[in-house]
Design a protein around this motif. Structure first.
Motif, PDB file in Angstrom:
ATOM      1  N   HIS A   1       0.849  -1.191   0.000  1.00 27.23           N
ATOM      2  CA  HIS A   1       0.000   0.000   0.000  1.00 27.23           C
ATOM      3  C   HIS A   1       0.882   1.237   0.000  1.00 27.23           C
ATOM      4  N   TYR A   2       0.373   2.309  -0.561  1.00 26.35           N
ATOM      5  CA  TYR A   2       1.120   3.562  -0.585  1.00 26.35           C
ATOM      6  C   TYR A   2       0.178   4.729  -0.383  1.00 26.35           C
ATOM      7  N   ALA A   3       0.748   5.830   0.035  1.00 30.17           N
ATOM      8  CA  ALA A   3      -0.014   7.069   0.212  1.00 30.17           C
ATOM      9  C   ALA A   3       0.914   8.240  -0.076  1.00 30.17           C
TER      10      ALA A   3
ATOM     11  N   GLY B   1      -2.722  13.602  -9.656  1.00 25.13           N
ATOM     12  CA  GLY B   1      -1.777  14.182 -10.600  1.00 25.13           C
ATOM     13  C   GLY B   1      -0.935  15.305 -10.031  1.00 25.13           C
ATOM     14  N   GLU B   2      -1.291  15.834  -8.863  1.00 24.76           N
ATOM     15  CA  GLU B   2      -0.515  16.903  -8.235  1.00 24.76           C
ATOM     16  C   GLU B   2       0.797  16.333  -7.706  1.00 24.76           C
ATOM     17  N   ASP B   3       1.859  17.128  -7.793  1.00 15.97           N
ATOM     18  CA  ASP B   3       3.137  16.690  -7.241  1.00 15.97           C
ATOM     19  C   ASP B   3       2.997  16.390  -5.759  1.00 15.97           C
ATOM     20  N   ALA B   4       3.692  15.385  -5.306  1.00 16.12           N
ATOM     21  CA  ALA B   4       3.659  14.997  -3.902  1.00 16.12           C
ATOM     22  C   ALA B   4       4.882  15.550  -3.181  1.00 16.12           C
ATOM     23  N   ALA B   5       4.683  15.933  -1.924  1.00 19.17           N
ATOM     24  CA  ALA B   5       5.798  16.346  -1.079  1.00 19.17           C
ATOM     25  C   ALA B   5       6.440  15.130  -0.420  1.00 19.17           C
ATOM     26  N   GLY B   6       5.663  14.032  -0.304  1.00 15.69           N
ATOM     27  CA  GLY B   6       6.184  12.829   0.323  1.00 15.69           C
ATOM     28  C   GLY B   6       5.276  11.646   0.063  1.00 15.69           C
ATOM     29  N   PHE B   7       5.762  10.458   0.463  1.00 13.64           N
ATOM     30  CA  PHE B   7       4.974   9.243   0.301  1.00 13.64           C
ATOM     31  C   PHE B   7       5.388   8.213   1.349  1.00 13.64           C
ATOM     32  N   THR B   8       4.516   7.242   1.555  1.00 12.26           N
ATOM     33  CA  THR B   8       4.843   6.043   2.325  1.00 12.26           C
ATOM     34  C   THR B   8       4.543   4.832   1.458  1.00 12.26           C
ATOM     35  N   LEU B   9       5.269   3.775   1.712  1.00 13.59           N
ATOM     36  CA  LEU B   9       5.049   2.481   1.074  1.00 13.59           C
ATOM     37  C   LEU B   9       5.093   1.443   2.185  1.00 13.59           C
ATOM     38  N   THR B  10       4.015   0.677   2.325  1.00 15.04           N
ATOM     39  CA  THR B  10       3.933  -0.328   3.382  1.00 15.04           C
ATOM     40  C   THR B  10       3.544  -1.674   2.804  1.00 15.04           C
ATOM     41  N   ARG B  11       3.818  -2.713   3.590  1.00 17.01           N
ATOM     42  CA  ARG B  11       3.423  -4.079   3.209  1.00 17.01           C
ATOM     43  C   ARG B  11       2.683  -4.696   4.386  1.00 17.01           C
TER      44      ARG B  11
ATOM     45  N   ILE C   1       9.519   5.618   3.611  1.00 13.34           N
ATOM     46  CA  ILE C   1       8.882   6.906   3.833  1.00 13.34           C
ATOM     47  C   ILE C   1       9.868   7.930   3.313  1.00 13.34           C
ATOM     48  N   ALA C   2       9.372   8.887   2.547  1.00 12.36           N
ATOM     49  CA  ALA C   2      10.261   9.888   1.966  1.00 12.36           C
ATOM     50  C   ALA C   2       9.542  11.221   1.890  1.00 12.36           C
ATOM     51  N   VAL C   3      10.281  12.282   2.187  1.00 13.57           N
ATOM     52  CA  VAL C   3       9.767  13.641   2.073  1.00 13.57           C
ATOM     53  C   VAL C   3      10.816  14.456   1.324  1.00 13.57           C
TER      54      VAL C   3
END
Length: 151
Positions: A39-41, A53-63, A74-76
């Motif tokens: 999953h990601y957000a 479609g808007e640029d992201a400031a950060g994201f997470t990726l989980t399993r 996790i990245a910002v």
């Protein structure tokens, strides 16, 4: 999904210092996203979900696995750090994991990662250490620390 993969890679390219060799390749992220338990957000500069479609400031990726969730990434973006984006992303990941039935969340990081302060504030505690797990591009090694948190 290609648009989301592009958004993830844009943040990752900006956020991960190549000196540590921790950024995932496009293929690694794409292969992970193809798994149903991944999953990601995204977050914008306020920590909220950005518009499509808007640029992201950060994201997470989980399993997700039965009873647990692992924070894979996790990245910002550097220009958005220190503004609560990481905290918002992590809070949303914890809530999503609870919703999926996880009772604990785990993560792993190198021992000198500045994200330690965020993880500690969010209730993660060290539960293990892998000596010399990360090999750096200069040939040196860093320990990996595993953290866990009850949900």
């Amino acid at each position: 999904m290609n648009d989301d993969l592009d958004r993830i890679m844009a943040v990752m390219d900006a956020a991960f210092d190549p000196a540590w060799g921790e950024a995932w390749t496009r293929r690694q992220v794409g292969d992970s996203l193809a798994l149903p338990a991944t999953h990601y957000a995204f977050a914008d500069g306020t920590g909220a979900e950005p518009a499509a479609g808007e640029d992201a400031a950060g994201f997470t990726l989980t399993r997700h696995a039965p009873g647990e969730e692992e924070l894979l990434l996790i990245a910002v973006r550097p220009e958005w750090r220190g503004r609560g984006v990481g905290r918002a992303l992590l809070s949303r990941a914890l809530e999503a994991a609870r919703t999926r039935g996880a009772e604990r969340m785990f993560l792993e990081m190198r021992d000198n990662n500045p994200a330690l302060a965020l993880y500690s504030r969010m209730g993660f505690e060290p539960i293990g250490r892998r000596k010399a797990y990360y090999r750096l591009p200069d040939g040196q090694f860093r320990d990996a620390i595993t953290f866990g948190r009850k949900l």
